[in-house]
Motif scaffolding. Structure first.
Motif, short mmCIF file in Angstrom:
data_model
loop_
_atom_site.label_atom_id
_atom_site.label_comp_id
_atom_site.label_asym_id
_atom_site.label_seq_id
_atom_site.Cartn_x
_atom_site.Cartn_y
_atom_site.Cartn_z
N GLY A 47 0.83 -1.20 0.00
CA GLY A 47 0.00 0.00 0.00
C GLY A 47 0.86 1.25 0.00
N ASP A 48 0.51 2.22 0.86
CA ASP A 48 1.29 3.45 0.95
C ASP A 48 2.14 3.48 2.21
N ALA A 49 2.36 2.31 2.83
CA ALA A 49 3.15 2.25 4.06
C ALA A 49 4.62 2.49 3.77
N THR A 50 5.33 2.99 4.75
CA THR A 50 6.78 3.12 4.65
C THR A 50 7.41 1.74 4.62
N MET A 51 8.35 1.51 3.70
CA MET A 51 9.04 0.23 3.61
C MET A 51 10.39 0.36 4.31
N VAL A 52 10.59 -0.43 5.34
CA VAL A 52 11.84 -0.42 6.10
C VAL A 52 12.74 -1.51 5.52
N ILE A 53 13.88 -1.10 4.93
CA ILE A 53 14.73 -2.03 4.18
C ILE A 53 16.19 -1.78 4.55
N HIS A 54 16.97 -2.83 4.69
CA HIS A 54 18.40 -2.69 4.95
C HIS A 54 19.12 -2.63 3.60
N ASN A 55 19.80 -1.51 3.35
CA ASN A 55 20.38 -1.21 2.04
C ASN A 55 19.25 -1.08 1.01
N ALA A 56 18.40 -0.10 1.24
CA ALA A 56 17.16 0.05 0.48
C ALA A 56 17.40 0.22 -1.01
N ALA A 57 18.48 0.87 -1.39
CA ALA A 57 18.72 1.12 -2.82
C ALA A 57 18.78 -0.19 -3.60
N ALA B 125 6.73 -6.02 -15.54
CA ALA B 125 5.40 -6.65 -15.50
C ALA B 125 4.27 -5.66 -15.76
N GLY B 126 4.59 -4.38 -15.91
CA GLY B 126 3.57 -3.38 -16.22
C GLY B 126 2.83 -2.81 -15.03
N PHE B 127 3.40 -2.96 -13.83
CA PHE B 127 2.78 -2.41 -12.63
C PHE B 127 3.34 -1.03 -12.32
N ARG B 128 2.66 -0.33 -11.43
CA ARG B 128 3.17 0.98 -10.98
C ARG B 128 4.46 0.78 -10.20
N LEU B 129 5.34 1.77 -10.27
CA LEU B 129 6.59 1.69 -9.55
C LEU B 129 6.42 2.25 -8.14
N LEU B 130 7.31 1.86 -7.26
CA LEU B 130 7.31 2.36 -5.89
C LEU B 130 8.30 3.51 -5.76
N PRO B 131 7.86 4.68 -5.26
CA PRO B 131 8.80 5.81 -5.13
C PRO B 131 9.87 5.51 -4.10
N ASN B 132 11.10 5.92 -4.39
CA ASN B 132 12.19 5.69 -3.45
C ASN B 132 11.93 6.39 -2.12
N SER B 133 11.14 7.47 -2.14
CA SER B 133 10.84 8.20 -0.91
C SER B 133 9.98 7.37 0.04
N GLN B 134 9.41 6.27 -0.43
CA GLN B 134 8.59 5.41 0.41
C GLN B 134 9.43 4.44 1.22
N ALA B 135 10.74 4.39 0.93
CA ALA B 135 11.64 3.45 1.60
C ALA B 135 12.45 4.14 2.69
N LEU B 136 12.64 3.46 3.81
CA LEU B 136 13.47 3.93 4.92
C LEU B 136 14.64 2.96 5.04
N ASP B 137 15.86 3.47 4.91
CA ASP B 137 17.05 2.62 4.84
C ASP B 137 17.67 2.45 6.24
N THR B 138 17.57 1.25 6.80
CA THR B 138 18.16 1.00 8.12
C THR B 138 19.68 0.99 8.07
N LEU B 139 20.26 0.70 6.92
CA LEU B 139 21.72 0.76 6.79
C LEU B 139 22.20 2.19 7.01
N ALA B 140 21.51 3.15 6.40
CA ALA B 140 21.88 4.56 6.57
C ALA B 140 21.68 5.00 8.02
N ILE B 141 20.60 4.53 8.66
CA ILE B 141 20.36 4.88 10.06
C ILE B 141 21.48 4.34 10.93
#
Length: 228
Positions: A82-92, A105-121
């Motif tokens: 959905g529109d939840a924040t995605m918490v990912i280690h090394n999000a890039a 596959a023709g789906f909508r893309l997820l904006p990078n701003s929706q990801a929170l990078d735990t590696l950076a934290i």
């Protein structure tokens, strides 16, 4: 606040060179607490698995042959996130693969701003220290012994624990009352209320301070609130 802690397993490092996602694992948090809801999917990469250093342990050609291709599961994945924040280690890394698969596959893309990078934290909080998931587990005393064979769902569950430690523990907002969200907790339980101490705390006022206060009140006359 809804968050999705997410991890992927891939056949290699670069989707532009033909590498694909073979597993997605994700767990849902609400107000920084796990709700018990998860997303887990193995995916047929439509290519032979590479051997050696690039092989994903336990996910060989035989195992993945009858799994769905990404196009069959992409919408279910988007619906879960959905529109939840995605918490990912090394999000890039994960975002690069997820958006490559979604685009093919023709789906909508997820904006990078929706990801929170735990590696950076982790790098910001512990500059100069190792910031791998294993290193953070050691730092926070989190049991990661089951990571002998990598798995996206297992790694996302471990990452959820690491993330909560990185932001200050399981109750950073000190949420004591029910939220109304169906997070697996008993919503019928009464809200927390403070109760009186069974034994009052001893006074910390000295005799000199008590005498000075009484002298001050005496000057205010009989109408002083302290005399009522």
């Amino acid at each position: 606040m809804r968050e999705i802690v997410l991890d992927t397993e891939t056949t290699g490092f670069e989707p532009g060179e033909g590498d694909r996602i073979v597993e997605i694992g994700a767990v849902e948090l609400y107000n920084h607490m796990p709700t018990g809801k998860v997303y887990h999917q193995y995916i047929n990469p439509e290519r032979a698995m590479p051997q050696g250093a690039f092989e994903v342990h336990g996910l060989g050609d035989e195992f993945l042959r009858d799994k769905p291709v990404f196009k069959k599961v992409g919408q279910d994945f988007l619906d879960f996130v959905g529109d939840a924040t995605m918490v990912i280690h090394n999000a890039a890394f994960d975002m690069k693969f997820l958006n490559a698969e979604l685009g093919w596959a023709g789906f909508r893309l997820l904006p990078n701003s929706q990801a929170l990078d735990t590696l950076a934290i982790a790098r910001k909080r512990f500059p100069g220290s190792p910031a791998t998931l294993d290193a953070l587990c050691r730092r926070f005393g989190i049991d990661n012994s089951a990571r002998e064979k990598h798995g996206a769902l297992l790694d996302s569950e471990i990452l959820a624990e690491v993330y909560l430690e990185l932001i200050g523990g399981r109750q950073p907002d000190l949420v004591l009352a029910p939220t109304g969200h169906n997070d697996g907790q008993d919503q019928s339980a009464p809200a927390w209320r403070a109760t009186a101490r069974p034994t009052p705390l001893p006074s910390r006022i000295t005799e000199e301070e008590r005498a000075a206060h009484e002298a001050f009140v005496a000057k205010l006359g009989g109408a002083a609130v302290w005399n009522s």
